[in-house]
Scaffold this motif. Structure first.
Motif, PDB file in Angstrom:
ATOM      1  N   MET A   1       0.826  -1.203   0.000  1.00  0.00           N
ATOM      2  CA  MET A   1       0.000   0.000   0.000  1.00  0.00           C
ATOM      3  C   MET A   1       0.861   1.254   0.000  1.00  0.00           C
ATOM      4  SD  MET A   1      -3.136   0.620  -0.150  1.00  0.00           S
ATOM      5  CE  MET A   1      -4.547   1.416   0.406  1.00  0.00           C
ATOM      6  N   ASN A   2       1.955   1.221   0.768  1.00  0.00           N
ATOM      7  CA  ASN A   2       2.844   2.378   0.794  1.00  0.00           C
ATOM      8  C   ASN A   2       3.461   2.632  -0.569  1.00  0.00           C
ATOM      9  OD1 ASN A   2       2.311   2.840   3.456  1.00  0.00           O
ATOM     10  ND2 ASN A   2       4.208   1.946   4.220  1.00  0.00           N
ATOM     11  N   LEU A   3       3.755   1.559  -1.315  1.00  0.00           N
ATOM     12  CA  LEU A   3       4.339   1.715  -2.645  1.00  0.00           C
ATOM     13  C   LEU A   3       3.375   2.456  -3.574  1.00  0.00           C
ATOM     14  CD1 LEU A   3       6.729   1.105  -4.450  1.00  0.00           C
ATOM     15  CD2 LEU A   3       5.669  -1.077  -5.017  1.00  0.00           C
ATOM     16  N   LEU A   4       2.089   2.201  -3.434  1.00  0.00           N
ATOM     17  CA  LEU A   4       1.085   2.898  -4.238  1.00  0.00           C
ATOM     18  C   LEU A   4       1.108   4.398  -3.945  1.00  0.00           C
ATOM     19  CD1 LEU A   4      -1.438   2.880  -6.123  1.00  0.00           C
ATOM     20  CD2 LEU A   4      -2.782   2.586  -4.036  1.00  0.00           C
ATOM     21  N   PHE A   5       1.133   4.766  -2.675  1.00  0.00           N
ATOM     22  CA  PHE A   5       1.145   6.185  -2.314  1.00  0.00           C
ATOM     23  C   PHE A   5       2.447   6.854  -2.733  1.00  0.00           C
ATOM     24  CE2 PHE A   5      -2.042   4.863   1.012  1.00  0.00           C
ATOM     25  CZ  PHE A   5      -3.111   5.455   0.363  1.00  0.00           C
ATOM     26  N   ILE A   6       3.556   6.157  -2.620  1.00  0.00           N
ATOM     27  CA  ILE A   6       4.839   6.722  -3.046  1.00  0.00           C
ATOM     28  C   ILE A   6       4.843   6.938  -4.555  1.00  0.00           C
ATOM     29  CG2 ILE A   6       7.309   6.236  -3.241  1.00  0.00           C
ATOM     30  CD1 ILE A   6       7.083   4.915  -0.450  1.00  0.00           C
ATOM     31  N   THR A   7       4.245   6.016  -5.302  1.00  0.00           N
ATOM     32  CA  THR A   7       4.147   6.174  -6.753  1.00  0.00           C
ATOM     33  C   THR A   7       3.263   7.367  -7.108  1.00  0.00           C
ATOM     34  OG1 THR A   7       4.398   3.787  -7.026  1.00  0.00           O
ATOM     35  CG2 THR A   7       3.518   5.011  -8.897  1.00  0.00           C
ATOM     36  N   ILE A   8       2.131   7.499  -6.434  1.00  0.00           N
ATOM     37  CA  ILE A   8       1.232   8.641  -6.680  1.00  0.00           C
ATOM     38  C   ILE A   8       1.933   9.948  -6.342  1.00  0.00           C
ATOM     39  CG2 ILE A   8      -0.895   9.768  -5.899  1.00  0.00           C
ATOM     40  CD1 ILE A   8      -2.088   6.949  -5.582  1.00  0.00           C
ATOM     41  N   ILE A   9       2.665   9.966  -5.233  1.00  0.00           N
ATOM     42  CA  ILE A   9       3.394  11.176  -4.832  1.00  0.00           C
ATOM     43  C   ILE A   9       4.430  11.547  -5.876  1.00  0.00           C
ATOM     44  CG2 ILE A   9       5.054  12.078  -3.145  1.00  0.00           C
ATOM     45  CD1 ILE A   9       3.422  10.520  -1.004  1.00  0.00           C
ATOM     46  N   THR A  10       5.163  10.579  -6.375  1.00  0.00           N
ATOM     47  CA  THR A  10       6.199  10.848  -7.366  1.00  0.00           C
ATOM     48  C   THR A  10       5.603  11.379  -8.666  1.00  0.00           C
ATOM     49  OG1 THR A  10       7.524   9.067  -6.412  1.00  0.00           O
ATOM     50  CG2 THR A  10       8.146   9.831  -8.601  1.00  0.00           C
ATOM     51  N   ILE A  11       4.537  10.752  -9.131  1.00  0.00           N
ATOM     52  CA  ILE A  11       3.905  11.190 -10.389  1.00  0.00           C
ATOM     53  C   ILE A  11       3.310  12.577 -10.242  1.00  0.00           C
ATOM     54  CG2 ILE A  11       1.980  10.724 -11.967  1.00  0.00           C
ATOM     55  CD1 ILE A  11       2.572   7.718 -11.511  1.00  0.00           C
ATOM     56  N   THR A  12       2.579  12.818  -9.164  1.00  0.00           N
ATOM     57  CA  THR A  12       1.942  14.127  -8.993  1.00  0.00           C
ATOM     58  C   THR A  12       2.972  15.224  -8.735  1.00  0.00           C
ATOM     59  OG1 THR A  12       1.494  13.645  -6.665  1.00  0.00           O
ATOM     60  CG2 THR A  12      -0.286  13.240  -8.250  1.00  0.00           C
ATOM     61  N   LEU A  13       4.090  14.887  -8.095  1.00  0.00           N
ATOM     62  CA  LEU A  13       5.160  15.868  -7.901  1.00  0.00           C
ATOM     63  C   LEU A  13       5.741  16.276  -9.248  1.00  0.00           C
ATOM     64  CD1 LEU A  13       6.961  17.472  -5.974  1.00  0.00           C
ATOM     65  CD2 LEU A  13       8.466  15.486  -5.874  1.00  0.00           C
ATOM     66  N   GLY A  14       5.952  15.301 -10.122  1.00  0.00           N
ATOM     67  CA  GLY A  14       6.457  15.612 -11.454  1.00  0.00           C
ATOM     68  C   GLY A  14       5.480  16.454 -12.256  1.00  0.00           C
ATOM     69  N   LEU A  15       4.195  16.105 -12.205  1.00  0.00           N
ATOM     70  CA  LEU A  15       3.185  16.865 -12.946  1.00  0.00           C
ATOM     71  C   LEU A  15       3.005  18.275 -12.378  1.00  0.00           C
ATOM     72  CD1 LEU A  15       0.578  14.033 -13.534  1.00  0.00           C
ATOM     73  CD2 LEU A  15       1.918  15.220 -15.285  1.00  0.00           C
ATOM     74  N   THR A  16       3.088  18.406 -11.068  1.00  0.00           N
ATOM     75  CA  THR A  16       2.991  19.729 -10.449  1.00  0.00           C
ATOM     76  C   THR A  16       4.156  20.606 -10.891  1.00  0.00           C
ATOM     77  OG1 THR A  16       1.852  18.836  -8.515  1.00  0.00           O
ATOM     78  CG2 THR A  16       2.911  20.971  -8.251  1.00  0.00           C
ATOM     79  N   THR A  17       5.357  20.047 -10.902  1.00  0.00           N
ATOM     80  CA  THR A  17       6.536  20.794 -11.327  1.00  0.00           C
ATOM     81  C   THR A  17       6.441  21.172 -12.800  1.00  0.00           C
ATOM     82  OG1 THR A  17       7.842  19.579  -9.696  1.00  0.00           O
ATOM     83  CG2 THR A  17       9.057  20.737 -11.411  1.00  0.00           C
ATOM     84  N   TYR A  18       5.992  20.242 -13.630  1.00  0.00           N
ATOM     85  CA  TYR A  18       5.854  20.491 -15.065  1.00  0.00           C
ATOM     86  C   TYR A  18       4.886  21.642 -15.333  1.00  0.00           C
ATOM     87  CZ  TYR A  18       4.341  19.718 -19.889  1.00  0.00           C
ATOM     88  OH  TYR A  18       4.009  19.878 -21.198  1.00  0.00           O
ATOM     89  N   HIS A  19       3.715  21.603 -14.716  1.00  0.00           N
ATOM     90  CA  HIS A  19       2.721  22.651 -14.954  1.00  0.00           C
ATOM     91  C   HIS A  19       3.133  23.968 -14.302  1.00  0.00           C
ATOM     92  CE1 HIS A  19      -0.099  20.310 -17.222  1.00  0.00           C
ATOM     93  NE2 HIS A  19      -0.043  19.346 -16.318  1.00  0.00           N
ATOM     94  N   SER A  20       3.914  23.919 -13.250  1.00  0.00           N
ATOM     95  CA  SER A  20       4.435  25.146 -12.647  1.00  0.00           C
ATOM     96  C   SER A  20       5.395  25.837 -13.604  1.00  0.00           C
ATOM     97  CB  SER A  20       5.144  24.831 -11.332  1.00  0.00           C
ATOM     98  OG  SER A  20       5.753  25.983 -10.816  1.00  0.00           O
ATOM     99  N   MET A  21       6.271  25.066 -14.236  1.00  0.00           N
ATOM    100  CA  MET A  21       7.210  25.656 -15.196  1.00  0.00           C
ATOM    101  C   MET A  21       6.450  26.216 -16.409  1.00  0.00           C
ATOM    102  SD  MET A  21      10.599  23.228 -15.049  1.00  0.00           S
ATOM    103  CE  MET A  21       9.841  21.936 -15.977  1.00  0.00           C
ATOM    104  N   ARG A  22       5.448  25.493 -16.879  1.00  0.00           N
ATOM    105  CA  ARG A  22       4.661  25.977 -18.023  1.00  0.00           C
ATOM    106  C   ARG A  22       3.866  27.221 -17.647  1.00  0.00           C
ATOM    107  NH1 ARG A  22       1.940  21.900 -21.809  1.00  0.00           N
ATOM    108  NH2 ARG A  22       1.528  23.909 -22.760  1.00  0.00           N
TER     109      ARG A  22
END
Length: 101
Positions: A1-22
């Protein structure tokens, strides 16, 4: 279960950073608003995932209070992101390059 949350955190962190730069590179107000809305949306999911990940650890009342606060901030960002996306998505696109005589 923790692996699922860590994966979601990693993906959303990347998407947040991407849209912040854009967002910071956009020049048109409508595009800036759309990028900011997407950034808020993904940041909301990021905070909710961080709060859910921390629920799996044991702790006292203060820890639970902080988890609830992080999750509430995430929910707020999620709602604001959806609201702003609808606002800017339905806004008519203006052509700033056309000249009228």
């Amino acid at each position: 279960m923790n692996l699922l949350f860590i994966t979601i955190i990693t993906i959303t962190l990347g998407l947040t950073t991407y849209h912040s730069m854009r967002y910071h590179r956009a020049t048109q107000p409508r595009l800036r608003g759309l990028q900011q809305a997407k950034m808020n949306f993904y940041m909301g999911w990021l905070f909710i995932a961080v709060g859910a990940l921390n629920l799996s650890y044991t702790g006292g009342f203060l820890r639970l209070l902080i988890i609830i606060l992080i999750s509430l901030i995430g929910g707020f960002n999620l709602i604001v992101g959806i609201r702003n996306w609808r606002r800017y998505h339905n806004q008519p696109e203006t052509d700033t390059h056309s000249s009228q005589k």
